[in-house]
Scaffold this motif. Structure first.
Motif, PDB file in Angstrom:
ATOM      1  N   ARG A 190       0.748  -1.158   0.024  1.00 35.50           N
ATOM      2  CA  ARG A 190      -0.037   0.007  -0.087  1.00 35.50           C
ATOM      3  C   ARG A 190       1.017   1.182  -0.074  1.00 35.50           C
ATOM      4  O   ARG A 190       1.287   1.695   1.120  1.00 35.50           O
ATOM      5  CB  ARG A 190      -0.834  -0.151   1.177  1.00 35.50           C
ATOM      6  CG  ARG A 190      -1.739   1.465   1.258  1.00 35.50           C
ATOM      7  CD  ARG A 190      -2.780   1.130   2.460  1.00 35.50           C
ATOM      8  NE  ARG A 190      -3.570   2.500   2.499  1.00 35.50           N
ATOM      9  CZ  ARG A 190      -3.172   3.425   3.297  1.00 35.50           C
ATOM     10  NH1 ARG A 190      -2.189   3.120   4.375  1.00 35.50           N
ATOM     11  NH2 ARG A 190      -4.132   4.537   3.476  1.00 35.50           N
ATOM     12  N   PRO A 191       1.276   1.760  -1.193  1.00 34.71           N
ATOM     13  CA  PRO A 191       2.189   2.847  -1.266  1.00 34.71           C
ATOM     14  C   PRO A 191       1.606   4.087  -0.659  1.00 34.71           C
ATOM     15  O   PRO A 191       0.883   5.026  -1.446  1.00 34.71           O
ATOM     16  CB  PRO A 191       2.291   3.119  -2.913  1.00 34.71           C
ATOM     17  CG  PRO A 191       1.254   2.566  -3.339  1.00 34.71           C
ATOM     18  CD  PRO A 191       0.684   1.296  -2.529  1.00 34.71           C
ATOM     19  N   GLY A 192       1.507   4.415   0.515  1.00 33.53           N
ATOM     20  CA  GLY A 192       1.104   5.569   1.274  1.00 33.53           C
ATOM     21  C   GLY A 192       1.497   6.852   0.631  1.00 33.53           C
ATOM     22  O   GLY A 192       0.780   7.785   0.556  1.00 33.53           O
ATOM     23  N   VAL A 193       2.797   6.787   0.220  1.00 33.83           N
ATOM     24  CA  VAL A 193       3.454   7.982  -0.163  1.00 33.83           C
ATOM     25  C   VAL A 193       2.749   8.406  -1.525  1.00 33.83           C
ATOM     26  O   VAL A 193       2.822   9.851  -1.896  1.00 33.83           O
ATOM     27  CB  VAL A 193       4.950   7.595  -0.305  1.00 33.83           C
ATOM     28  CG1 VAL A 193       5.273   6.667  -1.460  1.00 33.83           C
ATOM     29  CG2 VAL A 193       5.732   9.107  -0.729  1.00 33.83           C
ATOM     30  N   LEU A 194       2.112   7.371  -2.225  1.00 32.41           N
ATOM     31  CA  LEU A 194       1.645   7.906  -3.688  1.00 32.41           C
ATOM     32  C   LEU A 194       0.513   8.924  -3.343  1.00 32.41           C
ATOM     33  O   LEU A 194       0.322   9.869  -4.011  1.00 32.41           O
ATOM     34  CB  LEU A 194       1.063   6.806  -4.118  1.00 32.41           C
ATOM     35  CG  LEU A 194       0.653   6.699  -5.658  1.00 32.41           C
ATOM     36  CD1 LEU A 194       1.681   7.503  -6.604  1.00 32.41           C
ATOM     37  CD2 LEU A 194      -0.059   5.640  -6.175  1.00 32.41           C
ATOM     38  N   ALA A 195      -0.537   8.686  -2.194  1.00 29.71           N
ATOM     39  CA  ALA A 195      -1.626   9.653  -1.937  1.00 29.71           C
ATOM     40  C   ALA A 195      -0.885  10.758  -1.119  1.00 29.71           C
ATOM     41  O   ALA A 195      -1.336  11.872  -1.078  1.00 29.71           O
ATOM     42  CB  ALA A 195      -2.425   8.846  -0.977  1.00 29.71           C
ATOM     43  N   ASP A 196       0.303  10.725  -0.541  1.00 31.81           N
ATOM     44  CA  ASP A 196       0.374  11.612   0.589  1.00 31.81           C
ATOM     45  C   ASP A 196       1.463  12.806  -0.325  1.00 31.81           C
ATOM     46  O   ASP A 196       1.223  14.090  -0.149  1.00 31.81           O
ATOM     47  CB  ASP A 196       1.338  11.249   1.628  1.00 31.81           C
ATOM     48  CG  ASP A 196       0.386  10.255   2.686  1.00 31.81           C
ATOM     49  OD1 ASP A 196      -0.663  10.538   2.610  1.00 31.81           O
ATOM     50  OD2 ASP A 196       1.099   9.356   3.402  1.00 31.81           O
ATOM     51  N   LEU A 197       2.373  12.215  -1.170  1.00 31.90           N
ATOM     52  CA  LEU A 197       3.582  13.199  -1.674  1.00 31.90           C
ATOM     53  C   LEU A 197       3.520  13.130  -3.400  1.00 31.90           C
ATOM     54  O   LEU A 197       4.128  13.913  -3.925  1.00 31.90           O
ATOM     55  CB  LEU A 197       4.643  12.667  -1.253  1.00 31.90           C
ATOM     56  CG  LEU A 197       5.141  12.764   0.327  1.00 31.90           C
ATOM     57  CD1 LEU A 197       6.278  12.325   0.736  1.00 31.90           C
ATOM     58  CD2 LEU A 197       4.755  14.212   0.884  1.00 31.90           C
ATOM     59  N   GLY A 198       2.769  12.124  -3.785  1.00 35.75           N
ATOM     60  CA  GLY A 198       2.510  12.313  -5.158  1.00 35.75           C
ATOM     61  C   GLY A 198       3.245  11.273  -6.011  1.00 35.75           C
ATOM     62  O   GLY A 198       3.961  10.583  -5.408  1.00 35.75           O
ATOM     63  N   LEU A 199       3.017  11.061  -7.348  1.00 32.03           N
ATOM     64  CA  LEU A 199       3.763  10.053  -8.129  1.00 32.03           C
ATOM     65  C   LEU A 199       5.148  10.232  -8.197  1.00 32.03           C
ATOM     66  O   LEU A 199       5.816   9.320  -8.136  1.00 32.03           O
ATOM     67  CB  LEU A 199       3.162  10.131  -9.396  1.00 32.03           C
ATOM     68  CG  LEU A 199       3.539   9.042 -10.456  1.00 32.03           C
ATOM     69  CD1 LEU A 199       3.233   7.562  -9.894  1.00 32.03           C
ATOM     70  CD2 LEU A 199       3.028   9.225 -11.899  1.00 32.03           C
ATOM     71  N   GLY A 200       5.609  11.374  -8.321  1.00 33.60           N
ATOM     72  CA  GLY A 200       7.279  11.595  -8.370  1.00 33.60           C
ATOM     73  C   GLY A 200       7.836  11.062  -7.264  1.00 33.60           C
ATOM     74  O   GLY A 200       8.876  10.130  -7.281  1.00 33.60           O
ATOM     75  N   SER A 201       7.255  11.401  -5.949  1.00 34.50           N
ATOM     76  CA  SER A 201       8.101  11.072  -4.702  1.00 34.50           C
ATOM     77  C   SER A 201       7.748   9.567  -4.670  1.00 34.50           C
ATOM     78  O   SER A 201       8.594   8.889  -3.994  1.00 34.50           O
ATOM     79  CB  SER A 201       7.286  11.871  -3.711  1.00 34.50           C
ATOM     80  OG  SER A 201       7.758  13.036  -3.519  1.00 34.50           O
ATOM     81  N   ALA A 202       6.640   9.022  -5.002  1.00 31.54           N
ATOM     82  CA  ALA A 202       6.490   7.469  -4.517  1.00 31.54           C
ATOM     83  C   ALA A 202       7.386   6.760  -5.351  1.00 31.54           C
ATOM     84  O   ALA A 202       7.881   5.704  -5.192  1.00 31.54           O
ATOM     85  CB  ALA A 202       5.155   7.332  -4.993  1.00 31.54           C
ATOM     86  N   LEU A 203       7.648   7.205  -6.780  1.00 33.29           N
ATOM     87  CA  LEU A 203       8.612   6.513  -8.025  1.00 33.29           C
ATOM     88  C   LEU A 203       9.926   6.635  -7.171  1.00 33.29           C
ATOM     89  O   LEU A 203      10.793   5.549  -7.298  1.00 33.29           O
ATOM     90  CB  LEU A 203       8.620   7.140  -9.131  1.00 33.29           C
ATOM     91  CG  LEU A 203       7.139   6.820  -9.952  1.00 33.29           C
ATOM     92  CD1 LEU A 203       7.254   7.313 -11.177  1.00 33.29           C
ATOM     93  CD2 LEU A 203       6.977   5.200  -9.941  1.00 33.29           C
ATOM     94  N   ALA A 204      10.367   7.594  -6.724  1.00 38.61           N
ATOM     95  CA  ALA A 204      11.709   7.910  -6.042  1.00 38.61           C
ATOM     96  C   ALA A 204      11.775   7.021  -4.891  1.00 38.61           C
ATOM     97  O   ALA A 204      13.126   6.312  -4.787  1.00 38.61           O
ATOM     98  CB  ALA A 204      11.839   9.461  -5.808  1.00 38.61           C
ATOM     99  N   ALA A 205      10.890   6.793  -3.954  1.00 39.21           N
ATOM    100  CA  ALA A 205      10.939   6.098  -3.005  1.00 39.21           C
ATOM    101  C   ALA A 205      10.881   4.731  -3.301  1.00 39.21           C
ATOM    102  O   ALA A 205      11.814   3.670  -2.791  1.00 39.21           O
ATOM    103  CB  ALA A 205       9.705   6.212  -1.839  1.00 39.21           C
ATOM    104  N   LEU A 206      10.042   4.347  -4.558  1.00 37.09           N
ATOM    105  CA  LEU A 206      10.352   2.885  -4.843  1.00 37.09           C
ATOM    106  C   LEU A 206      11.667   2.414  -5.437  1.00 37.09           C
ATOM    107  O   LEU A 206      12.196   1.322  -5.184  1.00 37.09           O
ATOM    108  CB  LEU A 206       9.398   2.767  -5.966  1.00 37.09           C
ATOM    109  CG  LEU A 206       9.089   1.206  -6.659  1.00 37.09           C
ATOM    110  CD1 LEU A 206       8.733   0.274  -5.771  1.00 37.09           C
ATOM    111  CD2 LEU A 206       8.176   1.530  -8.055  1.00 37.09           C
TER     112      LEU A 206
END
Length: 325
Positions: A190-206
């Motif tokens: 469950r990529p919570g960062v996707l909803a919290d910080l957006g797609l760019g940050s979620a891909l960077a964290a991934l």
């Protein structure tokens, strides 16, 4: 109604029967009304007339039947190779039974695609809900239990004899590693960062998590100015990137680096994940590739996988949402 239109509405069996009957009836009338005769010993001229008449009957019969039966062969050939996700349809003839056959075939594909898309949407929604539930359980239950274990080991180490402190510290390190793994798995589910910080940050964290936990180094390029894709499209981009990185770690032989890029190209968002390993020239779609394609179809996107000796590229093209004026 025109006679030909009435004929075209009849079942194919009766059309073939009537066409053949009409052709042979015309041949019989021509023989009855013409001065041609056949001797007891067939002359060359009479043989030429008979062969020519037979050839004419066959040609006329072939031309009339071709128009009705050719679409049948086209549909049969297409059914052997058709794939529902490619969106290809046969060109419908203007009239005749072939028009109804091709039209029915195209309509059948439309219904199958609609039903498959709806089924995939329900299945993927259920999958995401299950991932959410498992991630919540991992975070709230397993994560808290491991936290309690860590605190207990810390208190125990403070009162333990000196000869046991080192062993307790090793246990604490193992418990801390397990807690980190649980949190990482929960983030992947469950990529919570996707909803919290957006797609760019979620891909960077991934990408960072992928490299930190035994994966290949990832060089990422996320172009600025990409418009908001909406939650459904962003989740598709994230899941495809996640699956592509996993496939690179599993299947890219001799790879030393993975490149992930996300940019706007015309009216689409383009995600590319490329490794520099030795990939197969002909990529055989497995469950991972099929899963990516099924997700992409739900938002009108397309996924392609190109392999070769210089590496494998997973390419996702997502149409940008229309912006209201």
């Amino acid at each position: 109604m025109h006679p030909l239109q009435r004929l075209s509405r009849l079942p194919l069996y009766w059309q073939v029967l009537l066409i053949n009957g009409a052709v042979f009836a015309l041949g019989a009338v021509a023989l009855l009304l013409s001065p041609a005769t056949v001797s007891r010993q067939v002359l060359v001229s009479e043989a030429v007339v008979l062969v020519g008449g037979l050839a004419l009957v066959l040609v006329v019969n072939a031309l009339l039947l071709r128009r009705s039966l050719a679409p049948v062969d086209r549909v049969v050939r297409e059914m052997q190779v058709v794939e529902l996700h490619d969106g290809q349809r046969l060109t419908t003839p203007a009239t005749g039974p072939g028009a109804r056959l091709v039209g029915s075939y195209n309509a059948m594909l439309d219904r199958l695609e609609a039903e498959r898309s709806a089924s995939n949407a329900r299945a993927l929604a259920a999958q995401e809900a299950e991932r959410h539930r498992i991630a919540q359980e991992l975070h709230d239950q397993v994560g808290q239990d491991l936290t309690v274990v860590l605190l207990g080991l810390k208190q125990l180490a403070a009162r333990a004899p000196a000869e046991l402190v080192e062993e307790l510290e090793l246990l604490r390190d193992s418990a801390r590693t397990g807690l980190d793994d649980v949190r990482r798995v929960a983030r992947e589910l469950r990529p919570g960062v996707l909803a919290d910080l957006g797609l760019g940050s979620a891909l960077a964290a991934l990408c960072s998590d992928f490299t930190a936990h035994g994966g290949l180094p990832v060089r990422r390029t996320i172009a600025p100015g990409l418009p908001d894709l909406g939650p459904e499209r962003e989740l598709v981009v994230y899941r495809v990137a996640q699956e592509a990185l996993t496939n690179a770690a599993r299947h890219a032989r001799g790879a030393t680096e993975v490149t992930l890029s996300l940019a706007r190209v015309g009216g689409n968002a383009l995600l590319e994940v490329t490794d520099d390993g030795r990939g197969a020239t002909a990529v055989v779609p497995g469950s991972g590739v099929r899963g990516m394609r099924e997700r992409a179809v739900l938002v009108g996107a397309t996924v392609s996988v190109d392999g070769g000796p210089a590496g494998t590229t997973v390419r996702l093209v997502v149409p940008l949402p229309e912006v209201a004026p």
